[in-house]
Scaffold this active site. Structure first.
Site, PDB file in Angstrom:
ATOM      1  N   ASN A   1      -1.297   2.201 -10.909  1.00 15.79           N
ATOM      2  CA  ASN A   1      -0.032   1.477 -10.913  1.00 15.79           C
ATOM      3  C   ASN A   1       0.815   2.049 -12.053  1.00 15.79           C
ATOM      4  OD1 ASN A   1       2.043  -0.369 -11.168  1.00 15.79           O
ATOM      5  ND2 ASN A   1       0.737  -2.176 -11.170  1.00 15.79           N
TER       6      ASN A   1
ATOM      7  N   ARG B   1       0.439   2.156  -6.178  1.00 15.24           N
ATOM      8  CA  ARG B   1       1.631   1.339  -6.056  1.00 15.24           C
ATOM      9  C   ARG B   1       2.838   2.270  -5.951  1.00 15.24           C
ATOM     10  NH1 ARG B   1       4.741  -1.976 -10.727  1.00 15.24           N
ATOM     11  NH2 ARG B   1       6.345  -2.816  -9.371  1.00 15.24           N
TER      12      ARG B   1
ATOM     13  N   HIS C   1       9.176  -5.346  -6.943  1.00 11.54           N
ATOM     14  CA  HIS C   1       8.102  -6.265  -7.363  1.00 11.54           C
ATOM     15  C   HIS C   1       7.508  -7.055  -6.189  1.00 11.54           C
ATOM     16  CE1 HIS C   1      10.160  -6.578 -11.535  1.00 11.54           C
ATOM     17  NE2 HIS C   1       9.169  -5.722 -11.591  1.00 11.54           N
TER      18      HIS C   1
ATOM     19  N   ARG D   1      16.923  -2.971 -18.987  1.00 10.56           N
ATOM     20  CA  ARG D   1      17.906  -2.888 -17.890  1.00 10.56           C
ATOM     21  C   ARG D   1      18.864  -4.070 -17.955  1.00 10.56           C
ATOM     22  NH1 ARG D   1      13.637  -2.404 -13.221  1.00 10.56           N
ATOM     23  NH2 ARG D   1      12.098  -1.851 -14.790  1.00 10.56           N
TER      24      ARG D   1
ATOM     25  N   GLU E   1      -1.517  -7.196  -9.233  1.00  5.73           N
ATOM     26  CA  GLU E   1      -0.992  -6.215  -8.270  1.00  5.73           C
ATOM     27  C   GLU E   1      -2.098  -5.266  -7.825  1.00  5.73           C
ATOM     28  OE1 GLU E   1       1.982  -5.267 -11.186  1.00  5.73           O
ATOM     29  OE2 GLU E   1       3.598  -5.657  -9.766  1.00  5.73           O
TER      30      GLU E   1
END
Ligand code: ADP
Length: 405
Positions: free
Chosen positions: A13, A94, A185, A246, A390
């Site tokens: 990931n 991922r 996400h 961000r 995840e």
């Protein structure tokens, strides 16, 4: 000999500033090896990993990039665990953005790599990193070159209705150039939404929740009867909430102003909005939430940044109640900040008292570092902390694809 030491999946990931890896059995969810390289491209990159419940930590240098980080993980750790490697049946990667062509998890081949590359423009901080993970396995290490599967964050948003994914710009930009909201996400939102069903004793297809993934990147999703119907990230993972570096939502005119009046080049503006804004830009100090937690109400810049962060988050959550067809079963917090920072959960829920959220302060303070549970009073609409996983979701998807091939 551990009988579960078979049918193992390795998961990579690659995030915007980190690489996580895990070897696990997706059926019984047992993890054998897991680790994380944090703070890539900084002066202090280190790796932590856990192998059979023993923890290790090493400094690996400064200005480390993805290729170096992946080679380090593979050569210094994975290739030394021959007994585990020989039981690997596949590798799950991922991938943040599947672009316009890939809708669900797939076995990786040259065509898929080409499609992921084509989608780089939609996730410029992420897809190139994800691709380095894929090509490191396929091209450099024969033992890792078989059965690589890509699991996409964008898959969860494939059923979003047109009225939620379209921007109000000339329609031709969507039809001809694919300019629309894609979300991000999705793996995490999907995972925690399924987990909250256990707490609520509901089936996924009757679940109405709002999930908040708050990490370095951050997003909110509205899930109605098990289908994601709106999300805060857009054409790229730059839209929506205030994030580590961000900006999230801004008036697009700011870009024209910076360019035309301040003579800032377009590439530099992109860099400002993606890497110098958010919590880092607002505070002028840090993007690491540990700093904001320590300094909230003490330091003006930390207070200012946290207040903007929570204001935006609460606004998104309350706006999503309007798309959930008159029922909100629960709110879920996840991601590094959502899981570990009670302050953010408390400040956000205070703003949502109109929706009957009442924080239980001691429950809220007690849930961090991997703990999950309810953080609201009995007579409140429920809010939960659910640590995301995840890698488990990716491993389970990878196994499903491998079994079909
Ligand atoms: P990503 O996967 O997007 O890189 P994470 O989900 O790992 O991000 O979250 C990173 C954020 O979570 C950072 O702001 C970090 O400071 C914060 N965080 C992680 N652990 C903790 C903790 N124990 N206490 C406070 N903040 C934390």
């Amino acid at each position: 000999m551990d009988n579960n030491l078979k049918n193992l999946i390795l998961v990579f990931n690659c995030g915007s500033s980190s690489v996580k890896f895990k070897i696990l059995n997706p059926d019984n969810e047992k993890t054998y090896l897991s680790g994380l390289i944090e703070r890539l491209f900084s002066s202090d990159t280190h790796i932590t990993w856990t192998y059979l419940e023993r923890k290790y930590k090493t400094q690996i240098g400064s200005n480390i990039d993805y290729t170096f980080a992946l080679n380090f993980i593979i050569e210094k750790i994975l290739l030394k665990k021959k007994n585990i490697l020989k039981n690997l049946v596949g590798i799950g990667h991922r991938v943040v953005h599947g672009g316009t062509k890939i809708k669900k998890s797939v076995l990786i081949d040259d065509k898929i790599i080409k499609y992921i590359k084509e989608a780089n423009c939609f996730a410029p901080l992420h897809n190139p990193a994800n691709l380095i993970g894929i090509t490191s396995c396929i091209e450099r290490y024969p033992i890792l070159s078989k059965k690589n599967v890509a699991v996409f964050d964008t898959s969860f948003y494939q059923n979003m209705p047109e009225h939620a994914f379209l921007y109000a710009i000339p329609y031709i930009f969507y039809k001809q150039y694919g300019i629309r909201r894609y979300g991000a996400h999705g793996i995490s939102h999907n995972y925690v939404a399924k987990k909250v069903c256990i707490f609520l004793k509901k089936s996924f297809d009757s679940l109405n929740v709002i999930t908040c993934h708050l990490g370095n990147g951050a997003s909110v999703s509205a899930i109605c009867n098990g289908v994601c119907i709106d999300t805060s990230m857009g054409f790229t993972p730059l839209e929506g909430l205030v994030m580590g570096t961000r900006s999230g939502d801004i008036d697009p005119s700011i870009i024209f102003f910076m360019h035309k009046k301040l003579n800032i080049k377009i590439d530099d503006i992109e860099n400002i909005l993606a890497r110098q804004s958010g919590l880092l830009g607002l505070s002028e100090v840090s993007s690491d939430f540990r700093y904001f937690e320590r300094n909230y109400d003490i330091d003006e810049s930390a207070t200012r940044s946290v207040n903007v962060f929570c204001h935006r988050l609460a606004k998104y959550i309350s706006s999503y109640t309007s798309v959930l067809k008159n029922r909100l079963d629960a709110l879920v917090f996840t991601g590094g900040i959502g899981e570990n920072v009670p302050l953010i959960r408390k400040l956000t829920l205070f703003k949502l008292s109109l929706l009957n959220f009442k924080v239980n302060v001691s429950l809220n303070d007690s849930l961090k570092l991997g703990k999950s549970g309810l953080i609201t009073e009995c007579d409140s609409r429920p809010a939960f902390v659910i640590p995301t996983n995840e890698e488990l979701f990716i491993a389970q998807e990878t196994m499903k694809i491998i079994k079909k091939t």
